[in-house]
Design an enzyme around this catalytic site. Structure first.
Site, PDB file in Angstrom:
ATOM      1  N   VAL A 129       0.871  -1.177   0.000  1.00  0.00           N
ATOM      2  CA  VAL A 129       0.000   0.000   0.000  1.00  0.00           C
ATOM      3  C   VAL A 129       0.905   1.223   0.000  1.00  0.00           C
ATOM      4  O   VAL A 129       1.984   1.218   0.596  1.00  0.00           O
ATOM      5  CB  VAL A 129      -0.938   0.010   1.227  1.00  0.00           C
ATOM      6  N   CYS A 130       0.471   2.259  -0.694  1.00  0.00           N
ATOM      7  CA  CYS A 130       1.168   3.544  -0.703  1.00  0.00           C
ATOM      8  C   CYS A 130       2.591   3.359  -1.245  1.00  0.00           C
ATOM      9  O   CYS A 130       2.812   2.615  -2.191  1.00  0.00           O
ATOM     10  CB  CYS A 130       1.129   4.136   0.697  1.00  0.00           C
ATOM     11  N   THR A 131       3.574   4.037  -0.651  1.00  0.00           N
ATOM     12  CA  THR A 131       4.938   3.972  -1.177  1.00  0.00           C
ATOM     13  C   THR A 131       5.600   2.625  -0.943  1.00  0.00           C
ATOM     14  O   THR A 131       6.738   2.411  -1.381  1.00  0.00           O
ATOM     15  CB  THR A 131       5.816   5.083  -0.568  1.00  0.00           C
ATOM     16  N   GLY A 171      -3.124   2.199  -3.643  1.00  0.00           N
ATOM     17  CA  GLY A 171      -2.704   3.595  -3.690  1.00  0.00           C
ATOM     18  C   GLY A 171      -2.374   4.125  -2.304  1.00  0.00           C
ATOM     19  O   GLY A 171      -2.027   3.376  -1.397  1.00  0.00           O
TER      20      GLY A 171
END
Length: 279
Positions: A150-152, A200
């Site tokens: 998730v995310c970075t 994202g």
């Protein structure tokens, strides 16, 4: 033992929601029931022997919500969750809530069902530049049934060579860096490409967790978890993506962190060089 995939009443739903993310991280002694009600809850939350094994990386300077959203879903689904780091010293998070690993790298089984990496830009950069973290992700990811983030966190997966030739997504501020490490950026909240699943930024963790739950169990089990956590988002503003926020707000936000952006860029360049990917 109660089967989560079977229907249950409203009291069970509320009880599960109340203890959603906490029980998995408690030591066994702290979970010892002291009354029949506690015994009942213990039976409901007991981890089946064949439960999916999920290794969730935790690391200094991570974003706590990237972890907590999916962790809550997996805990209610009664998965065998391992919070993983190099040691068991509590790590810092963006909200100053320390998180302690339950397993070191060496204690994680050779084969896991899910390898998961949360985000946090500067913490992700440190992971990308850490040979021990990269080696662990590359090793377990080479055999995991699902390689996820998730995310970075997807930048760390890419830096470990786990997204070469795969569609993937990340937080909107760094998603355009994925192709420099061999991935194909797809602008969606959750992206699935074979056994890779990436989410994202931050709040996409719940969407990711529910999507993966449907694959680990089935759609009906995932729907029940969604109902338990009452996930029915109604954001007060339409401002959660660059498209919704508009170019002015995006420019104002992205212009605030040039030093951080440079650190991320350098880590991506170093990873691309290790992976033999031309600039």
């Amino acid at each position: 033992m109660t089967d989560l995939t079977a229907p249950f009443d409203r009291r069970q739903m509320l009880a599960l929601a109340a203890i959603g993310g906490a029980a998995a991280a408690l030591p066994a002694s702290a979970q010892t029931p002291t009354d029949p009600g506690a015994q009942h809850m213990g039976d409901m939350m007991a981890i089946p022997a064949d439960a999916p094994k999920i290794a969730m990386l935790v690391y200094p300077k991570m974003v706590a919500l990237d972890l907590i959203g999916p962790l809550t879903v997996f805990n209610i689904l009664r998965c065998n969750v391992m919070l993983v780091w190099k040691d068991k010293v509590p790590v810092s998070t963006d909200v100053r809530l320390p998180i302690t690993a339950t397993h070191t790298f060496d204690e994680v089984p050779t084969n896991v069902d899910v390898l998961f990496v949360p985000g946090g830009r500067m913490g992700t950069v440190d992971c990308m530049n850490d040979p021990a973290v990269m080696a662990f992700l590359a090793d377990r990811g080479s055999r995991a049934k699902w390689v996820t983030s998730v995310c970075t966190g997807s930048l760390a997966l890419a830096a470990a060579g786990l997204l070469k030739g795969y569609n993937a997504t990340s937080h909107w501020q760094v998603a355009d860096l994925l192709p420099r490490m061999g991935a194909r950026h797809v602008d969606k909240r959750v992206v699935i490409d074979r056994n890779r699943m990436t989410g994202g930024g931050v709040t996409a963790g719940i969407d990711f967790g529910l999507t993966l739950a449907a694959h680990l169990k089935d759609e009906e089990a995932a729907r029940r978890v969604q109902l338990i956590i009452e996930y029915a988002p109604e954001p007060p503003f339409r401002n959660g993506t660059p498209q919704e926020a508009g170019p002015k707000r995006v420019a104002e936000l992205t212009g605030r962190t040039p030093w951080m952006d440079a650190q991320v860029d350098a880590a991506v360049n170093a990873a691309a060089k290790r992976l033999g990917i031309a600039a």
